[in-house]
Design a protein around this motif. Structure first.
Motif, PDB file in Angstrom:
ATOM      1  N   SER A   1      -2.428   3.325  18.467  1.00 11.58           N
ATOM      2  CA  SER A   1      -3.353   4.080  18.069  1.00 11.58           C
ATOM      3  C   SER A   1      -3.393   5.362  17.046  1.00 11.58           C
ATOM      4  O   SER A   1      -3.884   5.355  15.988  1.00 11.58           O
ATOM      5  CB  SER A   1      -4.388   4.576  19.054  1.00 11.58           C
ATOM      6  N   GLY A   2      -2.315   5.943  17.194  1.00 11.17           N
ATOM      7  CA  GLY A   2      -1.962   6.928  16.162  1.00 11.17           C
ATOM      8  C   GLY A   2      -1.229   6.439  15.048  1.00 11.17           C
ATOM      9  O   GLY A   2      -1.610   6.987  13.909  1.00 11.17           O
ATOM     10  N   ILE A   3      -0.514   5.359  14.997  1.00 13.66           N
ATOM     11  CA  ILE A   3      -0.124   4.659  13.852  1.00 13.66           C
ATOM     12  C   ILE A   3      -1.393   4.063  12.959  1.00 13.66           C
ATOM     13  O   ILE A   3      -1.445   4.510  11.787  1.00 13.66           O
ATOM     14  CB  ILE A   3       0.865   3.542  14.023  1.00 13.66           C
ATOM     15  N   LEU A   4      -2.456   3.714  13.650  1.00 13.37           N
ATOM     16  CA  LEU A   4      -3.551   3.058  12.956  1.00 13.37           C
ATOM     17  C   LEU A   4      -4.247   4.480  12.386  1.00 13.37           C
ATOM     18  O   LEU A   4      -4.638   4.128  11.351  1.00 13.37           O
ATOM     19  CB  LEU A   4      -4.392   2.145  13.707  1.00 13.37           C
ATOM     20  N   GLY A   5      -4.486   5.374  13.196  1.00 16.96           N
ATOM     21  CA  GLY A   5      -5.168   6.650  12.758  1.00 16.96           C
ATOM     22  C   GLY A   5      -4.525   7.309  11.641  1.00 16.96           C
ATOM     23  O   GLY A   5      -5.207   7.621  10.845  1.00 16.96           O
ATOM     24  N   PHE A   6      -3.111   7.031  11.488  1.00 16.15           N
ATOM     25  CA  PHE A   6      -2.514   7.616  10.256  1.00 16.15           C
ATOM     26  C   PHE A   6      -2.792   6.978   9.114  1.00 16.15           C
ATOM     27  O   PHE A   6      -3.113   7.358   8.092  1.00 16.15           O
ATOM     28  CB  PHE A   6      -1.008   7.782  10.563  1.00 16.15           C
ATOM     29  N   ILE A   7      -2.610   5.568   9.270  1.00 18.05           N
ATOM     30  CA  ILE A   7      -2.967   4.754   8.228  1.00 18.05           C
ATOM     31  C   ILE A   7      -4.293   4.863   7.459  1.00 18.05           C
ATOM     32  O   ILE A   7      -4.635   5.208   6.332  1.00 18.05           O
ATOM     33  CB  ILE A   7      -2.673   3.392   8.551  1.00 18.05           C
ATOM     34  N   ILE A   8      -5.323   4.930   8.389  1.00 20.62           N
ATOM     35  CA  ILE A   8      -6.829   5.145   7.872  1.00 20.62           C
ATOM     36  C   ILE A   8      -7.009   6.517   7.597  1.00 20.62           C
ATOM     37  O   ILE A   8      -7.808   6.713   6.316  1.00 20.62           O
ATOM     38  CB  ILE A   8      -7.880   4.692   9.047  1.00 20.62           C
ATOM     39  N   ASN A   9      -6.454   7.447   8.033  1.00 16.00           N
ATOM     40  CA  ASN A   9      -6.832   8.862   7.716  1.00 16.00           C
ATOM     41  C   ASN A   9      -5.889   9.327   6.619  1.00 16.00           C
ATOM     42  O   ASN A   9      -6.653   9.824   5.610  1.00 16.00           O
ATOM     43  CB  ASN A   9      -6.280   9.850   8.759  1.00 16.00           C
ATOM     44  N   HIS A  10      -4.741   8.601   6.291  1.00 15.03           N
ATOM     45  CA  HIS A  10      -4.144   8.719   4.959  1.00 15.03           C
ATOM     46  C   HIS A  10      -5.024   8.096   3.825  1.00 15.03           C
ATOM     47  O   HIS A  10      -5.006   8.750   2.791  1.00 15.03           O
ATOM     48  CB  HIS A  10      -2.715   8.120   5.044  1.00 15.03           C
ATOM     49  N   GLN A  11      -5.452   7.093   3.987  1.00 13.48           N
ATOM     50  CA  GLN A  11      -6.299   6.303   2.803  1.00 13.48           C
ATOM     51  C   GLN A  11      -7.461   7.052   2.584  1.00 13.48           C
ATOM     52  O   GLN A  11      -7.702   7.123   1.345  1.00 13.48           O
ATOM     53  CB  GLN A  11      -6.710   4.944   3.273  1.00 13.48           C
ATOM     54  N   LEU A  12      -8.209   7.611   3.605  1.00 11.63           N
ATOM     55  CA  LEU A  12      -9.106   8.628   3.265  1.00 11.63           C
ATOM     56  C   LEU A  12      -8.984  10.107   2.657  1.00 11.63           C
ATOM     57  O   LEU A  12      -9.602  10.296   1.734  1.00 11.63           O
ATOM     58  CB  LEU A  12     -10.027   9.058   4.831  1.00 11.63           C
ATOM     59  N   ILE A  13      -7.881  10.468   3.189  1.00 13.48           N
ATOM     60  CA  ILE A  13      -7.398  11.822   2.418  1.00 13.48           C
ATOM     61  C   ILE A  13      -6.802  11.666   0.944  1.00 13.48           C
ATOM     62  O   ILE A  13      -7.002  12.329   0.268  1.00 13.48           O
ATOM     63  CB  ILE A  13      -6.396  12.343   3.435  1.00 13.48           C
ATOM     64  N   LYS A  14      -6.337  10.499   0.976  1.00 13.56           N
ATOM     65  CA  LYS A  14      -5.904  10.067  -0.580  1.00 13.56           C
ATOM     66  C   LYS A  14      -6.954   9.897  -1.475  1.00 13.56           C
ATOM     67  O   LYS A  14      -6.903  10.428  -2.637  1.00 13.56           O
ATOM     68  CB  LYS A  14      -4.954   8.500  -0.506  1.00 13.56           C
ATOM     69  N   LYS A  15      -7.884   9.456  -0.911  1.00 16.50           N
ATOM     70  CA  LYS A  15      -9.176   9.202  -1.705  1.00 16.50           C
ATOM     71  C   LYS A  15      -9.729  10.519  -2.067  1.00 16.50           C
ATOM     72  O   LYS A  15     -10.509  10.750  -3.346  1.00 16.50           O
ATOM     73  CB  LYS A  15     -10.290   8.135  -1.153  1.00 16.50           C
TER      74      LYS A  15
END
Length: 310
Positions: free
Chosen positions: A258-272
């Motif tokens: 869950s932490g890995i998935l959370g990082f991937i999704i959050n990184h994409q959002l913060i990147k945007k």
């Protein structure tokens, strides 16, 4: 309201004075009344005295922008923001408690105790360090956003400073899990050791997007924060439910996933939102990795000693 404005204006020295005197008055009132035989009522009166102290000091520090009486100006905006931000906070707290509920229903209360011991130690860093940092960072990010300054550089610094503190902490907790559990709680909680080690991995990953939610709110993306919390907490809850039939260790590994998935999704959002890519994350955290490896080298004598003692 005055306290909120002081936080908004980053008047933390005044907040410190208010909270210090409130704590002193609360403690002295509770102890004094307890010695006079007020029993449990001493705590109730101590809480009342603490609130009165807070009111007195906040009025002393009242700024020119502080309203003298409540008003209804921009109430629709305030209400909309408050409901959305409040819902995100509620979902966060419900999600944090979801593993305990699932474990208690599916496995049993003993397993809840083991998991709680492990996650409680992992969250020591959150409760003591990260929460303190968050109380300062949020008004800082908000001020930069109001001034029209991109938060990219501040966010990168925050990520670097946080990881350089968090990763050595979790590494130490990982390798010294057994003596720490045995010393703090006794040998009856030895089964929490392997769970604690796995959850240290989860915490090391999740710290990389711990402050993303504050960023979203600071830049006015409260709905994005809400949906991000919903997705992340649903991910954790779903993963825990799926893994609950195969033991605590798999539940802990579900938290890591869950932490890995959370990082991937959050990184994409913060990147945007801020324009931060994965290479930026690496640039600000590789030094933290070196510090963590140095910590491991310094831990080696302690590992030898604990193996001999325990």
């Amino acid at each position: 309201m005055t306290t909120a404005l002081l936080i908004r204006d980053m008047k933390f020295e005044k907040i410190y004075v208010i909270r210090t005197f409130t704590a002193i008055v609360h403690a002295l009132t509770a102890i004094g009344l307890a010695m006079q035989g007020f029993a449990y009522l001493s705590l109730a009166w101590a809480a009342t005295a603490g609130i009165l102290t807070t009111i007195i000091f906040t009025n002393l520090y009242k700024t020119q922008n502080s309203p003298r009486i409540p008003g209804f100006k921009d109430v629709r905006h305030v209400f909309g923001f408050g409901v959305t931000a409040g819902a995100a906070s509620i979902i966060r707290e419900v999600g944090n408690g979801a593993p305990d509920i699932v474990i208690g229903k599916v496995i049993g209360l003993e397993s809840v105790g083991i998991y709680s011991r492990a996650i409680g130690l992992v969250k020591l860093f959150d409760n003591i360090i990260l929460e303190a940092i968050r109380s300062v960072l949020f008004p800082h990010f908000s001020r930069l956003s109001r001034d029209g300054i991109n938060l990219k550089e501040s966010y990168k610094k925050t990520l670097g400073y946080t990881s350089v503190l968090a990763w050595p902490f979790y590494l130490t907790l990982y390798f010294l899990a057994f003596p720490i559990i045995r010393t703090l709680f006794g040998d009856q909680w030895d089964n929490a050791v392997p769970i604690l080690k796995i959850l240290c991995l989860y915490a090391s990953i999740s710290v990389l997007f711990y402050f993303n939610f504050q960023i979203f709110v600071a830049i006015g993306k409260v709905k994005l924060n809400l949906w991000c919390q919903i997705f992340y907490q649903l991910t954790i809850t779903t993963a825990v439910i799926i893994a609950s039939g195969s033991g605590l260790a798999n539940i802990a590994w579900a938290m890591v996933i869950s932490g890995i998935l959370g990082f991937i999704i959050n990184h994409q959002l913060i990147k945007k939102q801020l324009g931060i890519n994965i290479f930026d994350v690496f640039k600000v955290t590789w030094k933290s990795g070196l510090v963590t490896l140095t910590t491991l080298a310094l831990l080696y004598p302690s590992l030898i000693y604990t193996e001999a003692v325990f």
